[in-house]
Structure formats: C-alpha cells, structure tokens
Design an enzyme around this catalytic site. Structure first.
Site, PDB file in Angstrom:
ATOM      1  N   HIS A 156       0.686  -1.322   0.107  1.00 46.19           N
ATOM      2  CA  HIS A 156       0.061  -0.082   0.057  1.00 46.19           C
ATOM      3  C   HIS A 156       0.829   1.280  -0.118  1.00 46.19           C
ATOM      4  CE1 HIS A 156       0.529  -1.580   4.282  1.00 46.19           C
ATOM      5  NE2 HIS A 156       1.115  -0.180   4.502  1.00 46.19           N
ATOM      6  N   CYS A 176       0.446   1.108  12.725  1.00 44.56           N
ATOM      7  CA  CYS A 176       1.718   0.841  11.899  1.00 44.56           C
ATOM      8  C   CYS A 176       1.870   2.266  11.451  1.00 44.56           C
ATOM      9  CB  CYS A 176       1.379  -0.254  11.250  1.00 44.56           C
ATOM     10  SG  CYS A 176       0.334   0.184   9.749  1.00 44.56           S
TER      11      CYS A 176
END
Length: 642
Positions: free
Chosen positions: A67, A180
């Site tokens: 991503h 994250c």
C-alpha cells in the site's frame, strides 16, 4: 461505501504467476493504472517500493497487502491478484503469498475509504474466506465473495451492537492499541487478531486503532482505569501517558497478527510490567524493553536527528540561496548579507538553522524521559550553542554539535533521576511535578553540567575542526572515500546515518572544509540508485524482468538523494550489490573532495546543484562514481539464469 466500490472486475487478475516480489508489484501497479486510479504510474510504484524497503507488507497466512498514500494516486482504489503457486513476498512467516491486494490512497484527500479498507483487512483474518478467494474462477466471483462476506459481517456487527454484552465473570478486561507507520493494513489486522483471540478465550477487549485516518475506537479514561491489562501492538509511537500505573504489554503489529494468543496468554499469566510514565520500568519487563544499551542509545539519537533535519535542511538551503544571490565583491567579509535580498534569505535561514542544536538535544531528552525531558533538553542544546561557562554565562566557547549530543543524553537521564528522587513526595504534590519540580531542577542541573563541559567539549570541537581544515589533499580524499562508502553500506541504516550526521555537523562549522564534507556525503548517497539504474540497462542478464522494469525509477530517486531506492536490489543480493555500490560511492566521494566541491545545503539532490561549489566537477564525480558502481555490478553479479 462498500469494498466493491473500490474494487472493479478490471482490477482483479486471477491465477497469475510471479517470479518475485518485484514482478508481483508490477502486475498490481499495472492494474491500478488500467482502471484509472493513478496520476503517475512510475511515482506510485516508487512509493510502493519505498514502503516495502521499510519492511515487507506481507502479513503472513499467504496474504500480502502492499500500500501507499501518495499524490501519484488520482482516486482511492483497490486491486487484487491471486498467485496459487505462491510468490516470495518476504513474509515474516517465510511462507509464499498467494492472495495479494494493493491499496492506492490519495495524499491529502478525505479518508472515507480507510474504513472500508480496514473492514477488508479484518475480513482477511478468516482463513476459510481467503482460501475461497484464492480458488475463485472469475473476477465476478471474486468480488461477489467479498460482497457476501462484507454483508454477513455488517449484519453480525449490527446484531451484536443491539445486544448489550453480558459482563464476564471470569475473563479479563483487556484494552489494546494498534498502530503501524502507514496506518492502512497492519493496524486493522492486528486489532482483529487481538479481538478474535480474546473473544475465543472469554475475555472482553476494546482495541483503539491509530490508522491513517486518525485514531478510532479511542479508549476512554474510565475504560483505562478499569482495565486489567493493556496491549500496545504498535510500530510507531503512541500516546503512553494515559497508561501510567497500568499493566502494559508492548509488542509489534506483526506479533499481534501472528502471535495474538501468546499476548493474551501473557496477559492472563499476570507476568506483565506496570508502566510508569516517568520512564522507569518494573522488575518484570517485556521483550521490547530488553534491548541492548547501544540499541536504545541509537534510537534516542535518531529521535533527535529526525526532528532536527527539517530545520537543518530548510535553513541550510535558504542560507545557500543567500550566498548564490549575493555579490562577493561588495564586502568579502560580509558575504551572504551584502545585498538586501541575500540578507533576507540568510536571516530567515539562519533563524531556522539556529534551532538545530536545541531541537537535537530536546528530542533526544524527550526520547529518554518523555515530555518532561523536552524543556531541559532544549535549554541544554541552547547552552551548547551559546557556549556558556561559569566564567561567562552569556557565552564563551560553543561546544556545538558534540555538546548538543551530550546535552540531550544528559538532560534525559537528569530528568529520570529527578523523577526517581521525587517518587516519595506526597501525592498532593503530584500535580506540580511536571510544571515546577522537573523543569526547575532539570534546567538548573543541565545548566551546571553544560557550563562545566562546554570548555572541554568546545576545545575538542575546535581541535576536530582544525584537524579537518588542516588535512592534506591526500587525507581529505581518504575521508571522502570513507564517507561515500558509508553512505552506500546500509542505505538508511546506522552507518549511512552516521555519515550523514557527520556531514550535517561539519556543515554547522560554516567553513570550506565542512561544505566539502557535506558535498562528499550527498554525492555518496546519490550514487547507489543511479548505479543500479545504469546496471539494469547495460547488464540486463544480471537482473530479473521485474528488476529491469523497476530499475530506471532509481534514476529519479538517486538524483533526488534518496539512497533507499537501492535497498530492494541490495536486499536481494547483498554480497554482490553492496560492495559494488560502496566502491562507486567511495570513488564519487573521493573525487568530490579532490575537486574541492562544496555544498552548503544538507539535502536536495539536483535541486540544490545551483548552490554547489565547482558544480561541473561535482557532476563529473557523480557520473564517474555511478558508472564504476554499475560496472562493478556487471562484474560481480551472476546472470539470473545461474
């Protein structure tokens, strides 16, 4: 919005084969481009590769979720491929990835799509569901499976929300926080894993997700007060002061995804440290608290350096522009401020640059002692810059960068010591500690420390500066070789950062030798990606098809001084790639020194070439170093068919 609104049948490609991680990325980037999600295909791919360089996005269980959030994305979107035979995506569980989704998120746009993507991530924790996706025969069937699973999940969640849960008589009250760096995939998968495991064992749990769209499901003060244990599964800093006095387990998102049962079992066992916001720890400690002293010191240092760099880069470039715009002939002794325009740039840049040492020391101290260390560290860094001594508190012998390092670490541990000494004070005084006792005592003590060490460190700093300035031509070339090679050794790792920090410290001296050192450091960091790009063009048989396609992107990354572009290639073949790049960068650093190239700006790549001294030979140094690095790659690397 539903998942199928982000995923079209043209964005799904089933039963693919991919030789390696790079080939899989190429397939998915092409799908995003095909469905019209991208503004710039090359930039988006570079952003994906940059994210992978920080750590693989393969989450295990046969799933990978690369991503990126970047301006190269036109609209939020999702594509997917299945690779039944599997592809090595460098997963932590060492298993091949068979189901891969790639998320494209637009930079600066609304984050309404993130809730949808977080739902998908949690759905993928169901292994039966992921197996059915891998076995899907058509894109339509693939999307239909996702849609049905999403509907069933929404229906169940709505039903659960309408029924008040019965209080647990035996289970623990657990809380969690997951986070994250990008906050798109791992954050939500870690939360789902913790929630499912806790539920299976009969414990109640609420998990706060600190994702790209901000914190969701935020923990309240009352929930924290009532919790038995709090699990922090995070790969970045989270606000910890609210957990003072609570039992806290620290882990990574990968731990939560793959070993959630171990974390829950540990919470049940009771062998959990009590978190003290002062920075002290209980006798029982988590695995993350057992880091070596060197590793902890490195993290503290990097916290200071990362906060310092924007001031150094912004201020340094403005100062360099001032010299570029000024007229040396007016007054050589006042070069940089002779004309009004140049003086304006130098004043603004100098102000920003002046924050360098206080910021460095302040955030080192904050990393050690949390927020109370910040003010003490700022003052220590400012005293290092002013050179305060007992004989002359107003400033005498600046200890500069080395003094700021000492001030940062000293400030942090001074505050920890003060906290320890004041632990026995009455509870009624607890509220005045952070606003009175810590700053007053801390600033007083760091003032004494800096006045004592400034003459010593200042003299050492002056000696180092004199040694560098007095180096012979041969010695300065050797230094260029060393710094250039260090920039290519681990490309963003400790040695690379050490060379870069040395360059910025030398830049602070504002003399020709310091500017030459900074020039050698930057050219050494520019060579590796450019050498890789050249090698993929001229030595095609040494690289896979995926590497050959991604190689030219490194021209852009190298010219922009983004050394990390070479990391995927170095990671794939470190024994041959890293020595080749070290040779090329070392040669470039040596030539830059030999040609007396100077650089007043600590970053910027080709964008700051207008302020490079002897720019023509600087370009020659960059070209020769890159060509030598590429030739070394052609010699050392084996053919891909071998």
């Amino acid at each position: 919005m539903k998942i199928k609104d982000l995923l079209s049948k043209d964005g799904v490609s089933l039963n693919q084969t991919a030789a390696d991680q790079g080939a899989a990325i190429d397939l998915m980037v092409a799908l995003h481009d095909k469905v019209g999600n991208l503004n710039n295909k090359a930039d988006f791919k570079a952003a994906i590769e940059a994210r992978e360089a920080k750590g693989s996005t393969a989450v295990g269980m046969g799933i990978a979720v690369p991503h990126a959030k970047t301006a190269a994305v036109k609209k939020a979107g999702l594509v997917a491929i299945t690779v039944p035979s599997g592809v090595d995506y460098k997963s932590l569980d060492k298993q091949p990835s068979k189901l891969l989704f790639m998320i494209a998120a637009p930079d600066g746009a609304a984050d309404t799509h993130l809730e949808v993507l977080s739902k998908l991530m949690t759905m993928l924790m169901d292994q039966a569901f992921t197996k059915s996706l891998i076995e899907a025969k058509t894109p339509e069937e693939f999307i239909d499976l996702i849609d049905k699973q999403e509907d069933a999940r929404d229906k169940k969640n709505n039903a659960d929300a309408s029924v008040a849960p019965a209080p647990s008589k035996t289970g623990l009250k657990l809380l969690g926080v997951t986070a994250c760096p990008t906050g798109i995939a791992h954050t939500y998968m870690a939360a789902e894993a913790l929630e499912q495991c806790a539920k299976d064992q009969g414990h109640s749990i609420k998990v706060e997700t600190d994702g790209s769209g901000g914190a969701k499901n935020v923990l309240t003060d009352s929930e924290i007060a009532a919790a038995d244990v709090i699990i922090i599964a995070a790969d970045k800093n989270v606000e910890m002061s609210r957990f003072n006095g609570k039992k806290v387990i620290k882990a990574s998102t990968a731990d939560a995804i793959h070993h959630s049962k171990d974390l829950i079992d540990r919470a049940v066992s009771g062998d959990v440290p009590v978190y003290q916001h002062s920075g002290t720890i209980s006798k029982s400690s988590s695995s993350m608290d057992n880091e070596s002293a060197g590793r902890k010191a490195y993290k503290h240092l990097m916290n200071g350096v990362s906060h310092m760099l924007p001031f150094v880069i912004g201020g340094g470039i403005l100062i360099a522009i001032a010299f570029l715009l000024d007229d040396y002939s007016i007054d050589p002794s006042n070069f940089g401020s002779n004309t009004p325009v140049a003086a304006w740039f130098k004043s603004i840049g100098g102000t920003a640059f002046g924050f360098m040492l206080p910021i460095l020391a302040g955030f080192i101290a904050q990393s050690i002692a949390d927020r109370p260390g910040l003010a003490v560290g700022f003052v220590g860094g400012a005293l290092a810059a002013s050179g305060a001594t007992f004989a002359n508190p107003g400033g005498d012998i600046p200890s500069a960068f080395l003094g700021a390092l000492v001030a940062g670490f000293a400030s942090g541990y001074i505050v920890l010591c003060i906290r320890k000494l004041t632990d026995g004070l009455p509870a009624a005084l607890e509220g005045i500690k952070p606003v009175l006792i810590y700053p007053l005592c801390g600033i007083l003590v760091i003032g004494l420390v800096m006045c004592a060490i400034n003459p010593i460190v200042g003299a050492l700093n002056t000696w180092i500066s004199n040694v560098l300035t007095g180096m012979s031509s041969g010695s300065i070339v050797v230094l260029g070789i060393l710094l250039g090679a260090m920039m290519a050794t681990d490309m963003g790792g400790p040695l690379n950062k050490a060379a870069y920090v040395f360059g910025t410290a030398a830049l602070a001296n504002q003399n020709e030798t310091g500017y030459m050192i900074m020039a050698a450091v930057m050219v050494g960091g520019m060579v590796p990606p450019i050498a890789i790009a050249l090698a993929t063009i001229f030595f095609k048989n040494k690289f896979t098809e995926g590497e050959r396609k991604s190689g030219p992107v490194n021209f852009i990354m190298g010219l922009c001084f983004i050394t990390e572009g070479a990391i995927p290639f170095a990671a794939a073949d470190p024994l041959h790639v890293i020595p080749s790049l070290m040779v090329g960068s070392g040669v470039a650093g040596a030539l830059s020194m030999a040609f007396k190239c100077t650089l007043m700006a600590p970053h910027g790549g080709i964008f700051v070439f207008p302020v490079v001294g002897n720019v023509a030979m600087y370009l020659v140094s960059l070209l020769i170093g890159s060509v030598i690095g590429a030739i070394m790659l052609g010699i050392l690397k084996k053919n891909v068919n071998e």
